[in-house]
Design an enzyme around this catalytic site. Structure first.
Site, mmCIF file in Angstrom:
data_model
loop_
_atom_site.group_PDB
_atom_site.id
_atom_site.type_symbol
_atom_site.label_atom_id
_atom_site.label_comp_id
_atom_site.label_asym_id
_atom_site.label_seq_id
_atom_site.Cartn_x
_atom_site.Cartn_y
_atom_site.Cartn_z
ATOM 1 N N VAL B 154 67.826 3.101 63.987
ATOM 2 C CA VAL B 154 66.429 2.758 63.708
ATOM 3 C C VAL B 154 65.520 3.353 64.783
ATOM 4 C CG1 VAL B 154 64.781 0.855 63.624
ATOM 5 C CG2 VAL B 154 66.963 0.675 62.413
ATOM 6 N N GLU B 156 63.658 5.488 67.624
ATOM 7 C CA GLU B 156 63.337 6.922 67.721
ATOM 8 C C GLU B 156 62.807 7.214 69.105
ATOM 9 O OE1 GLU B 156 60.677 7.870 64.557
ATOM 10 O OE2 GLU B 156 62.172 7.397 63.018
ATOM 11 N N PRO B 157 62.707 8.512 69.454
ATOM 12 C CA PRO B 157 62.157 8.826 70.783
ATOM 13 C C PRO B 157 60.778 8.202 70.982
ATOM 14 C CG PRO B 157 63.063 10.801 69.788
ATOM 15 C CD PRO B 157 63.149 9.736 68.746
ATOM 16 N N GLY B 158 59.985 8.108 69.898
ATOM 17 C CA GLY B 158 58.622 7.591 70.022
ATOM 18 C C GLY B 158 58.453 6.146 69.600
ATOM 19 N N GLU B 395 68.521 -4.190 71.543
ATOM 20 C CA GLU B 395 68.460 -5.292 70.574
ATOM 21 C C GLU B 395 67.206 -6.123 70.769
ATOM 22 O OE1 GLU B 395 72.326 -5.544 68.320
ATOM 23 O OE2 GLU B 395 70.796 -7.095 68.356
#
Lengths: 270, 418
Positions: B154, B156-158, B395
């Site tokens: 889920v 992402e880098p951004g 998490e």
């Protein structure tokens, strides 16, 4: 009593019936402490588990089943109510069913191999196993007697300190390799027989989680010493239990001459 | 002298207990802390496995960063993986609580290896909750048959905390979907056989998060799926964490989880089942920290006595114990609520937030007890500090947990007439 097995080829028969003894003892990793009144060791609240040599015995029985040498494997434990946990471990490793001979707490501390072997002998009368495998000794009392006494009571051959069990060359007997002081001794014993397991017989498996879950459903029968008609009157009295003496420091010497000189001083050599 | 202190404490303890209860019972006031026989067996097996298979190799995997396949295969063969998978698939269908018991034990040995062994839980969770029988049979069944791994992709880098801000797109093309985008920090990213991937299926920025995303099951060997290099992280180094690029990845309609647009709900739903086990992982570190620090404090001498006899050190151990006991109970409560079939969001966040803080403090204090030795790789506690940090991040960061907790408690407060 006399129990004669059909001496047909073992591989062709439906397999040996094996009875395996398991004892619940203080876990080998626990630092054992002597009770302040020196009547015994502290057991309350202390971690217990199956005697390591009995785990090896259970493992051997399960392997013999897997090799189709054995048909049914039954575990038996003589001990307090908590011995049931020990039996569940055996069931989880692959034993088919279990028997618990429950000993009331008051008599537990005075229980001796002579009593246990008599109880096992009585169970053998009704269960009629072809092979009894016991651990060579328990790690709490280190008696190394139950297997030998059981064989004598039943008038069965015994093969103690086994490091290997296999069918004999003609498949009519068991060939057992024994670890003795001088090395390894290989003997053929006819069944029914009593074998006690030594350390190098095998390495016990972990019980897998699915087998642990399944073990709950396997049969576990309870018996009492009275039902078996065995008198648990103690024949020995423990006078005291003490810690072993604290190991004294040694001394380092510089040369062989020093060593011999010191040994002479202590009167250990002339 | 230390023995004398302990003996007095024991006598006082048992005397006061004798006054309170006539005979020891387990069920008082309707609540019990006792584990069932099966749970005890599971705990014992996990403990034994940890001591024999994890502890001896943990340091080596920490240094090399290699994926602990031998340990995973052994755990799989003993039935210690995939605990929650349903019986009809061949799983043991154990609850969240049972998973927490196993997690704590493995984490005591090495939380990196623990994440590897039990990481399948997060990836599998969306399928367990929202998958069709066919999807479950295909993708979860695989995990039982062989020691295969899956991953939950889920982040992402951004976008980490801001799940609604993810930019991976899912565009319909006939009956298929085409996925494009980049995921980051995906646990098991390089070793997974399949991924649960969240992508934005509705390009309209005004569409609310609850309708704009779709969850997909994507096979590793689908053309266009490119795991990046294994990331070199501070701690949990045995765990495999990577970026993954999805370049025109074609996914059939049958691999959509739930219905298109449902993705956000699915992705978030997974956490209610996995936050308590993550908390249990933190508890395992706290337990190991206390254990190592205690052993060391009994051996190391200063000023002529074992340092455990100096109150400053003993109090560090006491505080570790306070944290350990309470964190574990918080985790147990969260797990219990989930197993009772209730929405456990509040308890799960409390447990994860608290346990991760406890793990970090305990690990740091353990290094303190070890002194200069603690700072050195020859001793086991610096690893605990490095491993503990991630628990406050993955998490759901500790900050997000506090957001969740405050929202839950305020919502509860506002629903009551004052």
């Amino acid at each position: 009593y006399i129990h004669i097995i059909n001496k047909a080829d073992m591989a062709a028969s439906k397999g040996l019936k094996i009875l395996v003894g398991c004892k619940r003892v203080i876990d080998y990793a626990v630092k054992v402490r002597v009770k302040p009144d020196r009547s015994g060791v502290v057991t309350e609240g202390v971690k217990h588990s199956m005697n390591p040599f009995d785990e090896i015995a259970v493992e051997e029985a399960v392997r013999m089943k897997e090799k189709k040498l054995a048909g049914e494997a039954v575990a038996i434990s003589v001990g307090p109510p908590q011995s049931q946990e020990t039996l569940r471990t055996a069931l989880a490793m692959g034993i088919d069913r279990a028997i618990h001979v429950e000993i009331p707490l008051a008599q537990l501390e005075k229980l001796q191999p002579i009593h246990v072997s008599k109880l096992l002998a009585k169970v053998c009368e009704s269960e009629k196993p072809d092979l009894v495998i016991l651990g060579k000794q328990a790690i709490d009392d280190d008696c190394n007697q139950t297997g030998q006494m059981l064989a004598a009571l039943l008038d069965w051959p015994q093969a103690t300190f086994a490091s290997k069990i296999e069918p004999s060359q003609d498949s009519k007997q068991l060939r057992v390799t024994r670890e003795v002081d001088g090395g390894l001794e290989t003997i053929d014993v006819s069944v029914p027989a009593v074998v006690t397991s030594d350390l190098r017989l095998n390495e016990p498996r972990y019980a897998t989680l699915p087998n642990i879950m399944k073990a709950k459903k396997k049969p576990l029968a309870k018996m009492s010493p009275d039902q078996l008609g065995v008198d648990l009157q103690p024949r020995q009295e423990v006078i005291s239990v003490e810690d072993p003496p604290v190991r004294k420091a040694g001394a380092k010497v510089e040369s062989v001459e020093d060593l011999v000189g010191k040994l002479r001083e202590k009167g250990l050599v002339k | 002298m230390l023995n004398g202190i302990l003996k007095t404490v024991q006598l006082v303890g048992s005397a006061s207990r004798a006054r309170l209860c006539s005979a020891p019972t387990e069920l008082v006031g309707g609540i019990s802390f006792k584990l069932s026989e099966e749970q005890q067996s599971l705990q014992e097996l996990a403990r034994k496995f940890t001591a024999d298979e994890i502890v001896p190799v943990a340091a080596q995997y920490d240094v090399s960063g290699e994926y602990p396949w031998p340990v995973i295969r052994k755990a799989h063969s003993l039935g210690l993986m995939n605990l929650s998978l349903p019986k009809w698939l061949g799983g043991l269908e154990l609850g969240v609580f049972d998973g927490c018991l196993a997690t704590e034990e493995f984490s005591f040995g090495c939380s990196g290896i623990q994440t590897a062994i039990l990481g399948n839980g997060l990836g599998a969770s969306p399928l367990l909750m929202f998958g069709t029988k066919e999807q479950q049979k295909e993708y979860l069944g695989r995990l039982i048959e062989e020691p295969l791994m899956c991953a939950y992709a889920v982040t992402e880098p951004g976008a980490g905390s801001d799940v609604a801000g993810i930019k991976t797109t899912a565009v319909r093309k006939g009956d298929d979907w085409v996925i494009n985008g980049q995921k980051m920090w995906i646990t098991n990213g390089g070793v997974a056989n399949w991924y649960f991937v969240l992508a934005r299926s509705d390009p309209d920025p005004k569409t609310p998060a609850g309708k704009a995303f779709t969850g997909f099951i994507i096979n590793r060997d689908t053309p266009g799926v490119n795991p990046g290099r294994k990331e070199d992280n501070l701690g949990q180094r045995a765990s495999d964490t990577r970026g993954i690029t999805f370049e025109d990845v074609v996914v059939p309609a049958k691999n959509v989880l739930g219905t298109p647009g449902m993705g956000f709900k699915i992705a978030m739903g997974a956490f209610d089942k996995t936050r308590a086990p993550v908390g249990a992982g933190a508890v395992g570190i706290a337990k190991r920290a206390l254990h190592e620090a205690t052993q060391y404090a009994m051996q190391r001498k200063t000023m002529g006595v074992p340092i455990a006899q100096h109150q400053a050190v003993a109090f560090l151990l006491a505080d570790m114990a306070i944290g350990l006991e309470t964190a574990r109970l918080a985790v147990w409560r969260a797990a219990y609520e989930a197993d009772c079939g209730r929405r456990n969001t509040y308890y799960a966040s409390v447990a994860k937030a608290f346990a991760s803080d406890v793990a970090n403090k305990s690990a740091s204090d353990a290094v303190q007890v070890f002194g200069g030795n603690g700072y050195n790789k020859e001793y086991p506690v610096e690893k605990l500090m490095r491993d503990a940090k991630i628990f406050q991040i993955y998490e759901g960061t500790s900050q997000i947990q506090r957001l969740i907790i405050s929202r839950e408690l305020l919502a509860a407060a506002m629903s009551v007439k004052s």
